[in-house]
Design a protein around this motif. Structure first.
Motif, short mmCIF file in Angstrom:
data_model
loop_
_atom_site.label_atom_id
_atom_site.label_comp_id
_atom_site.label_asym_id
_atom_site.label_seq_id
_atom_site.Cartn_x
_atom_site.Cartn_y
_atom_site.Cartn_z
N THR A 186 0.83 -1.23 -0.20
CA THR A 186 -0.07 -0.24 -0.18
C THR A 186 0.98 1.23 0.11
N VAL A 187 1.98 1.26 0.68
CA VAL A 187 2.85 2.61 1.17
C VAL A 187 3.26 2.70 -0.52
N VAL A 188 3.73 1.70 -1.15
CA VAL A 188 4.55 1.87 -2.27
C VAL A 188 3.84 2.42 -3.41
N ILE A 189 2.44 1.71 -3.48
CA ILE A 189 1.49 2.24 -4.63
C ILE A 189 1.21 3.80 -4.30
N VAL A 190 0.92 4.12 -3.05
CA VAL A 190 0.55 5.41 -2.49
C VAL A 190 1.68 6.47 -3.09
N ALA A 191 2.87 5.69 -2.74
CA ALA A 191 3.89 6.63 -3.04
C ALA A 191 4.15 6.96 -4.51
N LEU A 192 3.85 5.92 -5.44
CA LEU A 192 4.03 6.24 -6.79
C LEU A 192 2.98 6.87 -7.38
N ILE A 193 1.88 7.23 -6.92
CA ILE A 193 0.78 7.91 -7.52
C ILE A 193 1.35 9.43 -7.78
N PRO A 194 1.73 10.30 -7.03
CA PRO A 194 2.35 11.66 -7.33
C PRO A 194 3.29 11.91 -8.52
#
Length: 442
Positions: A186-194
């Motif tokens: 989850t942390v990785v996916i959220v970090a990639l969004i921006p």
């Protein structure tokens, strides 16, 4: 007299509370609760991933992602080679009696499963671009196809470890590790969004490679001593139990394919249509609820393997009916869920998912009932041939029905094929269960 009447409801409530608490204190109930809560934490993450991804990917791209990940999951289940049944049937007794072949058994299954898997995966690596062109028709670039291929082996290893630890009744640890992996994903996916890096390829990498790798790292840290024993153990062919394993393997693959063949045929007949994306999302909801079935049967399997008498059969069936009523109710709730809830969660872009989800939910209530006779025939009677026949019937009826109905009537009519398939399977398994039940003594 009046005081007694006033106290009567309190006494009744106290008795009912004691019964409920007594039921919860039972080891089986405790394990079911732990495994169900753990699995549904995993489900929460799955739903979160779906909600997140439908806001990042358009229906066409989400359909592409769903088909590719579906292929990986199906192939990983195929490459189980029936070892799940062997693990649940024999490992609990080996652990209880501290059998000398315990680590030989674990290593033999792992080695055979890995070698056979690598052969199949190598074939997929070579043929995947062609298969996608002529059948799946996702139009995905080659690097996405190859990422999907590599992820299969990681899923195979993770499934093997999960089955072994469940058979050892280490439900808390396996669920803890799985959900720690989910947190990191989850942390990785959220970090990639921006950075606009959330693509089909990056998601497959996170789900299929990074997630399992995190899981393996935690496992190795906690179970170093087990790894040492397994490395020292020898490989003994007889421990693979080919006859039993192969029969269940073939049957389970018919079931796994039947749960995806509707999507694959929809993708074939309606390629690049948004309908594929709608159906992927609806099927994801169905498969999420099926997780509850798995969490319950994983706990019940060792109990069914220890049955010796008719009284024990009846007792385990009563327990099974009680626990399996949970996913049955969830499917009913899904059917009754209003459309505005789907719109709120998945946005208006996926509004057609509501009708598909409603249509699919009712047949799967019948599917829930199928699992009880399967547990009895597979782990108590140890005759997987019955299960093979039932699962073959499911696959043939769904595949033939979808092949005929989808191009002629569209995405909804396959529900009739599913309903017929599950009813026929339940009749086969019920008949076999009654036949075998009569052979046991009180």
């Amino acid at each position: 007299m009046v005081i007694g009447l006033l106290l009567l409801p309190l006494c009744y409530n106290y008795i009912m509370l004691e019964r409920i608490l007594g039921f919860i204190r039972k080891p089986t109930s405790r394990d079911v609760i732990i495994n169900t809560v753990g699995n549904y934490l995993n489900v929460v993450f799955t739903v979160f991933f779906v909600v997140l991804l439908v806001r990042v990917l358009n229906p066409s791209k989400y359909g592409e992602f769903g088909v590719l990940l579906g292929i990986a999951y199906v192939l990983a289940n195929i490459l189980d080679f029936g070892t799940t049944a062997s693990i649940y049937s024999y490992l609990p007794e080996m652990i209880e009696k501290k059998h000398k072949n315990l680590y030989v058994f674990l290593k033999t299954i792992f080695v055979y499963q890995t070698v056979f898997s690598l052969i199949i995966i190598a074939g997929l690596f070579i043929s995947f671009p062609y298969l996608d062109k002529v059948f799946f028709k996702t139009g995905a670039p080659k690097y996405e196809l190859y990422l999907t291929t590599f992820s299969v082996l990681f899923f195979v290893w993770q499934n093997y470890i999960t089955n072994a630890m469940n058979a050892a009744k280490e439900f808390f640890k396996i669920n803890l590790w799985t959900n720690l992996s989910n947190v990191i994903k989850t942390v990785v996916i959220v970090a990639l969004i921006p950075f606009h890096l959330v693509t089909v390829g990056s998601i497959i990498f996170i789900f299929g490679l990074l997630g399992p790798a995190i899981f393996f790292a935690i496992l190795f840290y906690d179970k170093k001593h087990v790894f040492v024993h397994i490395l020292k153990a020898s490989v003994v062919k007889s421990e693979f139990r080919f006859a039993y394993t192969l029969t269940f393997f073939i049957g389970s693959q018919f079931l796994n394919l039947s749960q995806r063949i509707d999507l694959f045929l929809l993708s074939y007949f309606m390629s690049r249509s948004n309908d594929v994306g709608y159906y992927v999302l609806a099927q994801k909801i169905i498969l999420t609820i099926i997780t509850a079935i798995s969490s319950i049967t994983q706990v019940l399997s060792p109990n069914f393997a220890q049955i010796k008498k008719k009284a024990e059969i009846r007792q385990q069936f009563k327990h099974g009916l009680l626990y399996l009523s949970i996913p049955a109710v969830l499917f009913l709730v899904l059917y009754l869920t209003p459309s505005w809830v789907f719109t709120l969660v998945f946005t208006k872009n996926y509004d057609k998912t509501t009708a598909i989800s409603h249509a699919l939910s009712l047949p799967f209530i019948i599917f829930v009932a199928i699992n009880l006779p399967v547990l009895f025939l597979l782990y108590t009677v140890k005759k997987p041939a019955y299960v093979l026949y039932a699962y073959m019937a499911i696959f043939v009826i769904i595949a033939a029905g979808c092949y005929y109905l989808i191009p002629k009537y569209g995405r909804f009519e396959d529900v009739y094929a599913m309903t017929a398939a599950f009813i026929v399977s339940l009749l086969i398994l019920s008949g076999a269960t009654w036949k075998e039940y009569k052979n046991y003594k009180e």
